[in-house]
Design a protein around this motif. Structure first.
Motif, PDB file in Angstrom:
ATOM      1  N   SER A 272       6.722  -7.005  -7.809  1.00  0.00           N
ATOM      2  CA  SER A 272       7.077  -5.971  -6.795  1.00  0.00           C
ATOM      3  C   SER A 272       7.687  -4.812  -7.425  1.00  0.00           C
ATOM      4  O   SER A 272       7.471  -3.578  -6.717  1.00  0.00           O
ATOM      5  CB  SER A 272       7.821  -6.723  -5.698  1.00  0.00           C
ATOM      6  OG  SER A 272       9.273  -7.069  -6.220  1.00  0.00           O
ATOM      7  N   GLY A 273       8.383  -4.850  -8.462  1.00  0.00           N
ATOM      8  CA  GLY A 273       9.137  -3.950  -8.972  1.00  0.00           C
ATOM      9  C   GLY A 273      10.202  -3.350  -8.060  1.00  0.00           C
ATOM     10  O   GLY A 273      10.711  -2.418  -8.243  1.00  0.00           O
ATOM     11  N   GLY A 274      10.722  -4.230  -7.122  1.00  0.00           N
ATOM     12  CA  GLY A 274      11.696  -3.939  -5.913  1.00  0.00           C
ATOM     13  C   GLY A 274      11.133  -2.944  -4.755  1.00  0.00           C
ATOM     14  O   GLY A 274      11.696  -2.430  -4.053  1.00  0.00           O
TER      15      GLY A 274
ATOM     16  N   THR B 141       3.956  -7.671  -0.206  1.00  0.00           N
ATOM     17  CA  THR B 141       3.744  -9.130  -0.291  1.00  0.00           C
ATOM     18  C   THR B 141       4.494  -9.738  -1.332  1.00  0.00           C
ATOM     19  O   THR B 141       5.345 -10.902  -1.018  1.00  0.00           O
ATOM     20  CB  THR B 141       2.205  -9.683  -0.530  1.00  0.00           C
ATOM     21  OG1 THR B 141       1.699  -8.678   0.509  1.00  0.00           O
ATOM     22  CG2 THR B 141       2.202 -11.151  -0.210  1.00  0.00           C
ATOM     23  N   ALA B 142       4.722  -9.096  -2.477  1.00  0.00           N
ATOM     24  CA  ALA B 142       5.144  -9.808  -3.709  1.00  0.00           C
ATOM     25  C   ALA B 142       6.770  -9.812  -3.326  1.00  0.00           C
ATOM     26  O   ALA B 142       7.385 -10.648  -3.744  1.00  0.00           O
ATOM     27  CB  ALA B 142       5.081  -9.029  -5.085  1.00  0.00           C
TER      28      ALA B 142
ATOM     29  N   GLN C 166       9.678 -17.123  -7.729  1.00  0.00           N
ATOM     30  CA  GLN C 166      10.688 -16.024  -7.414  1.00  0.00           C
ATOM     31  C   GLN C 166      10.682 -14.941  -8.276  1.00  0.00           C
ATOM     32  O   GLN C 166      10.681 -13.764  -7.671  1.00  0.00           O
ATOM     33  CB  GLN C 166      11.894 -16.715  -7.049  1.00  0.00           C
ATOM     34  CG  GLN C 166      13.070 -15.471  -6.649  1.00  0.00           C
ATOM     35  CD  GLN C 166      14.431 -16.084  -6.738  1.00  0.00           C
ATOM     36  OE1 GLN C 166      14.733 -17.382  -6.869  1.00  0.00           O
ATOM     37  NE2 GLN C 166      15.584 -15.165  -6.635  1.00  0.00           N
ATOM     38  N   PHE C 167      10.897 -15.185  -9.634  1.00  0.00           N
ATOM     39  CA  PHE C 167      10.966 -14.062 -10.343  1.00  0.00           C
ATOM     40  C   PHE C 167       9.873 -13.316 -10.919  1.00  0.00           C
ATOM     41  O   PHE C 167       9.720 -12.079 -11.331  1.00  0.00           O
ATOM     42  CB  PHE C 167      11.997 -14.325 -11.466  1.00  0.00           C
ATOM     43  CG  PHE C 167      13.549 -14.698 -11.238  1.00  0.00           C
ATOM     44  CD1 PHE C 167      14.249 -13.483 -11.220  1.00  0.00           C
ATOM     45  CD2 PHE C 167      14.100 -15.897 -10.866  1.00  0.00           C
ATOM     46  CE1 PHE C 167      15.383 -13.368 -11.080  1.00  0.00           C
ATOM     47  CE2 PHE C 167      15.389 -15.762 -10.685  1.00  0.00           C
ATOM     48  CZ  PHE C 167      16.177 -14.736 -10.824  1.00  0.00           C
ATOM     49  N   GLY C 168       8.549 -14.081 -10.874  1.00  0.00           N
ATOM     50  CA  GLY C 168       7.483 -13.617 -10.908  1.00  0.00           C
ATOM     51  C   GLY C 168       6.872 -12.630  -9.845  1.00  0.00           C
ATOM     52  O   GLY C 168       6.581 -11.627 -10.312  1.00  0.00           O
ATOM     53  N   SER C 169       7.326 -12.770  -8.800  1.00  0.00           N
ATOM     54  CA  SER C 169       7.199 -11.832  -7.575  1.00  0.00           C
ATOM     55  C   SER C 169       8.107 -10.790  -7.630  1.00  0.00           C
ATOM     56  O   SER C 169       7.663  -9.851  -7.426  1.00  0.00           O
ATOM     57  CB  SER C 169       7.499 -12.541  -6.226  1.00  0.00           C
ATOM     58  OG  SER C 169       6.562 -14.023  -6.077  1.00  0.00           O
TER      59      SER C 169
END
Length: 236
Positions: free
Chosen positions: A39-41, A45-46, A32-35
């Motif tokens: 994504s950077g918000g 997909t991330a 979750q936190f890797g995604s």
């Protein structure tokens, strides 16, 4: 054959590890936190993986508040200083509240409960409780490290030749506990940053990427702490 038995033992340890619901939850948390970091918000997909994994993790935590409630009403180890007892009970109360409210967040996010505004309000209050529990844990670990440091200095002064081997074993055990406490202190400090990021208290400093990076690291630390054979750390 020796290698085969060794591989089977390693596989058995992996199975034992993955059979823990807590371990699976922390692995999902790392995803979750890797995604979130990737994504950077930004939509993509991330970010979708981040949101879906966050929702999936909440199922692992249904009724998890009972664990901390049990610790809250349970006895404390004899000889624990009163400040550490109060901090420990406060931590348990805050975590119990966090996990209890998180169930209502799951109801809202899964579409069972339709009031989005109230769901977001409950989520924010729950994260504030988690933030408070992390701060309590930081204070607990600092207090325990100070106590361990004092006891180790006292042990070194009392060290005698005829008891040297036993004292050295005790010293090694205390040293390992101190290392575990330092790791727990680092994790709680980083979790505080994660909570601040999730609440958007200082978005110009704790950005989505910072939140994701810190959350990913604390997830890996949690996975390490759950490895089979590691001594359990007792907190008041």
């Amino acid at each position: 054959m020796g290698r085969l038995y060794l591989r089977r033992d390693e596989l058995a340890l992996i199975i034992l590890y993955l059979n823990k619901a807590e371990a699976r939850d922390k692995i999902c948390r790392a995803i979750q936190f890797g995604s979130k970091f990737l994504s950077g918000g930004h939509p993509g997909t991330a970010q979708t993986v981040d949101k879906n994994t966050s929702l999936a993790r909440k199922v692992f935590r249904l009724f998890k508040f009972l664990n901390d409630f049990h610790l809250l009403i349970g006895p404390v180890p004899k000889g624990t200083p009163l400040p550490l007892v109060l901090l420990g009970k406060s931590k348990n109360a805050l975590l119990c509240t966090y996990y209890f409210l998180d169930q209502f967040v799951w109801l809202g996010r899964s579409g069972i409960y339709k009031n989005k505004l109230l769901t977001d309000l409950i989520r924010s209050f729950a994260i504030f409780c988690w933030l408070g529990s992390s701060l309590c844990n930081i204070a607990i670990q600092i207090g325990e490290l100070i106590m361990h440091s004092s006891s180790m200095k006292k042990m070194e002064k009392e060290l005698k030749d005829d008891e040297e081997q036993d004292k050295e074993m005790d010293r090694a055990a205390k040293l390992q506990k101190s290392k575990d406490r330092i790791l727990a202190l680092i994790k709680s400090s980083m979790d505080t940053v994660v909570a601040i990021g999730l609440l958007h208290l200082v978005p110009f400093i704790v950005t989505t990427r910072v939140t994701g990076a810190f959350g990913f690291v604390t997830s890996l630390i949690s996975c390490y702490q759950l490895l089979p054979g590691r001594p359990k750390l007792k907190t008041p």
